[in-house]
Design an enzyme around this catalytic site. Structure first.
Site, short mmCIF file in Angstrom:
data_model
loop_
_atom_site.label_atom_id
_atom_site.label_comp_id
_atom_site.label_asym_id
_atom_site.label_seq_id
_atom_site.Cartn_x
_atom_site.Cartn_y
_atom_site.Cartn_z
N TYR A 44 -1.37 -0.72 11.10
CA TYR A 44 -1.65 -1.10 9.71
C TYR A 44 -0.59 -0.53 8.77
O TYR A 44 -0.02 -1.27 7.94
CB TYR A 44 -3.04 -0.60 9.28
CG TYR A 44 -3.29 -0.80 7.81
CD1 TYR A 44 -3.57 -2.08 7.31
CD2 TYR A 44 -3.17 0.25 6.89
CE1 TYR A 44 -3.75 -2.29 5.94
CE2 TYR A 44 -3.35 0.04 5.53
CZ TYR A 44 -3.65 -1.23 5.07
OH TYR A 44 -3.82 -1.44 3.72
N SER B 228 0.85 -1.20 0.00
CA SER B 228 0.00 0.00 0.00
C SER B 228 0.87 1.24 0.00
O SER B 228 1.99 1.20 0.53
CB SER B 228 -0.88 0.03 1.25
OG SER B 228 -1.61 1.23 1.33
#
Ligand SMILES: NC(=O)c1ccc[n+]([C@@H]2O[C@H](COP(=O)([O-])OP(=O)(O)OC[C@H]3O[C@@H](n4cnc5c(N)ncnc54)[C@H](OP(=O)(O)O)[C@@H]3O)[C@@H](O)[C@H]2O)c1
Length: 262
Positions: A152, A139
Site C-alpha cells: 500500500y 498519502s
C-alpha cells in the site's frame, strides 16, 4: 444530461470516506457529478450527494480492471470533465509474505493501474480542451516505507511522485494536478485493510470531511500538493530527513498486527 452551464466533476471512490466528502464539496460548489465505486452503495451515496441540488450520476464499476475503467469512461460519454478526483483506493495490512497475492494485486490494480488508466483517458481530453483540474488522493504513507503495509505505501509513493511529474508535464496546458496527502483519517479504510488490531488502526484520526475540504481547496487553487493536518505536515517534514530504515521501523510500531493492544 448535465446542464451545459454547470461544470462536471468525476469522483472515484465516492461511496464513503474521503471520496464521499470530496463529492459533497463539488456538489455544494455548483458542480454536477459522476460518482463511481465498486459496491452497490454508490447509488445511495449519489442520492445523498445530490440532496443539495446537484445532478449526480452513479456508476458502479470495479476500477481495478480495464473493463471497469472503460465502463466509467464510457459513461462520461465525451462530456467535458472540469475536474477529476482520482481517489478510489484500498489498503492492505500484515507482512507482505503473509498476504494473499490476489489481494496484493488488487491494491496495485486499484491504486495504481486503474487510477493511471483513468487519468490517461480523462487527462488527454482535458489537455485537448486546454483546461481541467485533476486531484489525486496520494498519502503521507507514500513518504515512508510501510512495514506491515508495504505494498500500500509503495502504491502511494508511486502516486505522490507521479502526481508531481505529470503536473510538471502539463504546466503550460491549462490542466492542473494536485496531490492530496492525508494522514490517518477516520474512514472504512482500516477495517477493510485488516488493520484494526494495530496502533494506527486504533489511534484517533482526522475527520474525512476536513481532509476532503483541504484537498478540494488546494485543487481549486491549483496547488501541487497538500498534506492535511498540522501533525501530518510535521510528520512529512521529519520523514524527508529521516533514514528509510528508521522510518520502516517506526512504521512497524504503527502497523504490526497486535501493536494496538500494547
Ligand atoms: N483513511 C486514511 O487514513 C487514508 C489516508 C491517506 C490516504 N487515503 C486514501 O484515501 C482514498 C479514499 O480512502 P478512504 O480512507 O476514504 O477509505 P474508504 O472509505 O474505504 O473509501 C474507499 C473508496 O474507494 C472505493 N473503491 C475501492 N476499491 C475500488 C475499486 N476497485 N473500484 C472502484 N472503487 C473502489 C470504495 O468503494 P467500494 O466500497 O464500493 O469498493 C470507496 O468508495 C484512498 O485512495 C486511500 O488510499 C486514506
Amino acid at each position: 444530461m448535465t446542464d451545459d452551464l454547470r461544470p462536471l466533476a468525476v469522483v472515484t471512490g465516492a461511496s464513503s470516506g474521503i471520496g464521499y466528502e470530496l463529492a459533497r464539496c463539488f456538489a455544494e460548489d455548483g458542480y454536477d457529478l459522476i460518482v463511481c465505486a465498486d459496491g452497490a452503495d454508490i447509488q445511495e451515496a449519489a442520492q445523498a450527494i445530490g440532496s443539495s441540488g446537484a445532478k449526480v450520476e452513479a456508476v458502479r464499476a470495479d476500477l481495478s480492471t480495464p473493463q471497469g475503467v472503460g465502463e466509467l469512461y464510457q459513461r462520461i460519454g465525451g462530456r467535458p470533465v472540469d475536474a477529476l478526483a482520482a481517489n478510489a483506493g484500498v489498503g492492505l495490512g500484515h507482512a507482505f509474505l503473509d498476504q494473499d497475492f490476489d489481494d496484493v494485486m488488487r491494491v496495485i490494480d486499484t491504486n495504481v493501474t486503474g487510477t493511471l488508466k483513468l487519468i490517461h483517458l480523462v487527462g488527454r481530453d482535458m489537455r485537448q480542451r486546454g483546461r481541467g483540474r485533476i486531484l489525486i488522493t496520494g498519502s503521507i504513507a507514500g513518504l515512508m516505507p510501510g512495514a506491515f503495509q508495504a505494498v500500500y505505501n509503495a502504491t502511494k509513493a508511486f502516486l505522490d511522485s507521479f502526481s508531481f511529474a505529470i503536473r510538471n508535464e502539463l504546466k503550460d496546458s491549462g490542466v492542473t494536478v494536485t496531490c492530496l496527502m492525508p494522514g490517518p483519517t477516520d474512514t472504512d479504510f482500516f477495517e477493510r485493510a485488516g488493520l484494526m488490531d494495530t496502533k494506527v488502526g486504533q489511534d484517533k484520526k482526522a475527520d474525512p470531511a476536513g481532509v476532503a475540504r483541504t484537498g478540494y481547496e488546494a485543487m481549486k487553487r491549483g496547488e501541487g500538493d497538500v498534506v492535511a493536518g498540522l501533525k501530518n505536515k510535521l510528520q512529512a517534514a521529519v520523514a524527508a530527513v529521516t533514514p528509510q530504515s528508521v522510518l520502516a521501523e517506526q512504521h512497524r510500531k504503527m502497523a504490526e498486527p497486535g501493536s494496538g493492544q500494547a
